[in-house]
Write an enzyme that holds these catalytic residues in place. Structure first.
Site, PDB file in Angstrom:
ATOM      1  N   ASP A 170       0.864  -1.223   0.168  1.00 10.81           N
ATOM      2  CA  ASP A 170       0.009  -0.145   0.112  1.00 10.81           C
ATOM      3  C   ASP A 170       0.864   1.289  -0.034  1.00 10.81           C
ATOM      4  O   ASP A 170       0.397   2.304  -0.423  1.00 10.81           O
ATOM      5  CB  ASP A 170      -0.814   0.064   1.138  1.00 10.81           C
ATOM      6  CG  ASP A 170      -1.583  -1.040   1.472  1.00 10.81           C
ATOM      7  OD1 ASP A 170      -1.767  -2.191   0.530  1.00 10.81           O
ATOM      8  OD2 ASP A 170      -2.238  -1.500   2.445  1.00 10.81           O
ATOM      9  N   GLU A 412       3.393  -9.498  11.204  1.00  9.53           N
ATOM     10  CA  GLU A 412       3.261  -9.209   9.856  1.00  9.53           C
ATOM     11  C   GLU A 412       4.535  -8.938   8.933  1.00  9.53           C
ATOM     12  O   GLU A 412       4.582  -9.120   7.984  1.00  9.53           O
ATOM     13  CB  GLU A 412       2.304  -7.840   9.989  1.00  9.53           C
ATOM     14  CG  GLU A 412       1.664  -7.505   8.667  1.00  9.53           C
ATOM     15  CD  GLU A 412       0.520  -6.249   8.515  1.00  9.53           C
ATOM     16  OE1 GLU A 412       0.618  -5.834   9.817  1.00  9.53           O
ATOM     17  OE2 GLU A 412      -0.084  -6.053   7.849  1.00  9.53           O
TER      18      GLU A 412
HETATM   19  C1  GLC Z   1      -2.191  -4.712   4.104  1.00  9.35           C
HETATM   20  C2  GLC Z   1      -1.130  -5.253   3.212  1.00  9.35           C
HETATM   21  C3  GLC Z   1      -1.924  -6.014   2.122  1.00  9.35           C
HETATM   22  C4  GLC Z   1      -2.701  -7.256   2.734  1.00  9.35           C
HETATM   23  C5  GLC Z   1      -3.563  -6.601   3.876  1.00  9.35           C
HETATM   24  C6  GLC Z   1      -4.093  -7.766   4.640  1.00  9.35           C
HETATM   25  O1  GLC Z   1      -3.168  -3.955   3.618  1.00  9.35           O
HETATM   26  O2  GLC Z   1      -0.590  -4.140   2.298  1.00  9.35           O
HETATM   27  O3  GLC Z   1      -0.868  -6.755   1.353  1.00  9.35           O
HETATM   28  O4  GLC Z   1      -3.397  -7.941   1.722  1.00  9.35           O
HETATM   29  O5  GLC Z   1      -3.033  -6.104   4.894  1.00  9.35           O
HETATM   30  O6  GLC Z   1      -3.169  -8.642   5.314  1.00  9.35           O
END
Ligand code: GLC
Length: 440
Positions: A170, A412
């Site tokens: 993002d 994460e």
């Molecule tokens: C964040 C990440 C994306 C992922 C989401 C859910 O938005 O940037 O890649 O899919 O989280 O984990």
């Protein structure tokens, strides 16, 4: 990693996936991400196949609930119960193509579904594999057809993304730099100038779970929110969106995954004994050729490109290594990328691979896609290294990745400098891909 450490990591990862299981689909992380995400579920299924193949299949089938009638697979399928404000922000029902009775976002995410389908297929005996492929093929074909029909207006072959969320990373520098150039509305510029973004915190839920320094800034968050509202106003009609937008990117990482997915889709169709439409196969060849347009000879790397100016966005990121995963580049090019991967000044940190090189002006070890190490991109690089015969390098990176998760937990993302955990705890794809790396 010794047997004892491997067993305990496997157990921990299994627990994370059990915790995040919502009976047929999995949340990325319960508190922060309470819905189903597209590429997350693909990575999750790749891990789950080692534990329970039927559950892995269910994970992918559940993604098809959200598929739009034009073939788009949305990046989020909203869970019925939680977070009404997300459903209301996206309002997928404004598009005539959105599914009935299921609320989704209005944009997509990297096409990892073919990979996940095939990885499950590898675990099945031939007759079951064939019927699994036959079951998934129509949705996969429609998805790839949609990418070409909807996101390839000049028929050049590269998929165009209309929101940074579609890239899966993002706040990756090319997106942030494009956003700053073309997409900051005046009112947001004013808020930034007067430093009045404080109240935004009241509406942010991510920073209630994760320290703000590890997430996108308020201004970036606000701009991405306003970009969603713009897409919504255009009913997610990409023709309408692209006709008046300066904020559209031929994203390098996405297109690398697309190239790989195309190749896998061809293999899936072959095993299923079905032919893909000829125009689709022609389009696929164009994408492979077009990837080379993203190579910058003077910088010696690949970049994303602005769809509007047709200029490369010269912000280096981990995406430059992903043509290894695409598998379509020459051996010489691959050798060059492996050199970049090994360079201490760039990507070879203590806990690789950072999401941007150390030399990037954006580099921050904790800031989301602007520095931290992510397990999914490591997994893609490991796979690409193997494809080009760099088995030793692949093994080193796989071992390092497993050590990192064993040391810091299924987070994460992680600091590439000292391996500290960051972002959400109990993150599903970290757990699932650790399982896959342990078992492969
Ligand atoms: C964040 C990440 C994306 C992922 C989401 C859910 O938005 O940037 O890649 O899919 O989280 O984990």
């Amino acid at each position: 990693m010794d047997d004892e450490a491997a067993t305990s990591l496997l157990e921990e990862a299994r627990e994370v996936l059990a915790l995040n299981d919502r009976q047929g689909w999995t949340v990325p992380a319960g508190d922060l991400y309470p819905h189903q995400w597209l590429w997350d579920s693909c990575f999750i299924a790749i891990g789950l196949r080692h534990l329970d193949i039927e559950r892995a299949q269910t994970e992918l089938r559940s993604l098809l609930r959200g598929q739009w009638s034009n073939g788009m697979l949305p990046n989020i399928i909203f869970s019925g119960k939680a977070e009404r404000q997300h459903v209301d922000l996206w309002r997928s029902w404004v598009s005539p193509y959105s599914p009935e009775n299921v609320s989704t976002s209005g944009i997509t995410q990297p096409p990892m579904l073919a990979e996940a389908v095939a990885r499950i297929g590898q675990k099945l005996k031939l007759p079951e594999r064939r019927s699994w492929y036959k079951e998934m093929l129509p949705a996969l074909v429609r998805h790839h057809e949609w990418l070409y029909a909807d996101r390839n207006p000049h028929q050049e072959g590269l998929a165009i993304l209309i929101h940074p969320y579609e890239s899966g990373s993002d706040n990756s520098p090319p997106w942030i730099s494009e956003m700053r150039k073309h997409s900051l509305p005046h009112w947001i510029r004013l808020i930034e100038k007067l430093k009045l973004d404080g109240p935004v915190n009241l509406f942010r839920r991510d920073t209630k779970h994760v320290p703000p320094g590890q997430r996108i800034s308020n201004i970036e968050g606000l701009t991405q929110w306003s970009a969603i509202r713009r897409l919504r106003r255009k009913a997610y009609n990409s023709e309408a969106v692209l006709s008046r937008s300066l904020f559209a990117v031929e994203d390098l990482a996405f297109n690398c995954m697309f190239i790989r997915a195309n190749k896998i889709l061809k293999d899936i169709a072959k095993t299923a004994g079905q032919d893909l439409p000829e125009y689709l196969v022609d389009d696929m060849a164009k994408t492979e050729a077009a990837l080379e347009q993203l190579w910058d000879e003077s910088a010696g790397q690949y970049f994303s490109r602005s769809f509007v100016s047709h200029k490369l966005i010269e912000e280096p990121t981990i995406a430059t290594l992903l043509p290894l995963y695409a598998g379509s580049i020459t051996k010489d090019r691959a050798a060059h990328l492996v050199q970049l991967l090994k360079r201490r000044r760039l990507f070879s940190t203590s806990w690789p691979v950072p999401s941007v090189p150390l030399t990037s002006s954006y580099f921050d070890p904790y800031k989301y896609w602007q520095g931290p190490t992510w397990v999914n991109t490591n997994w893609l690089i490991i796979d690409g290294l193997k494809r080009y015969g760099y088995d030793d390098e692949a093994k080193v990176l796989a071992d390092k990745t497993l050590q990192l998760v064993a040391k810091s937990g299924c987070y994460e993302y992680f600091s590439p400098l000292n391996g500290d955990p960051a972002g959400a705890a109990n993150f599903s794809w970290t757990a699932a891909l650790a399982i896959d790396l342990l078992k492969s």
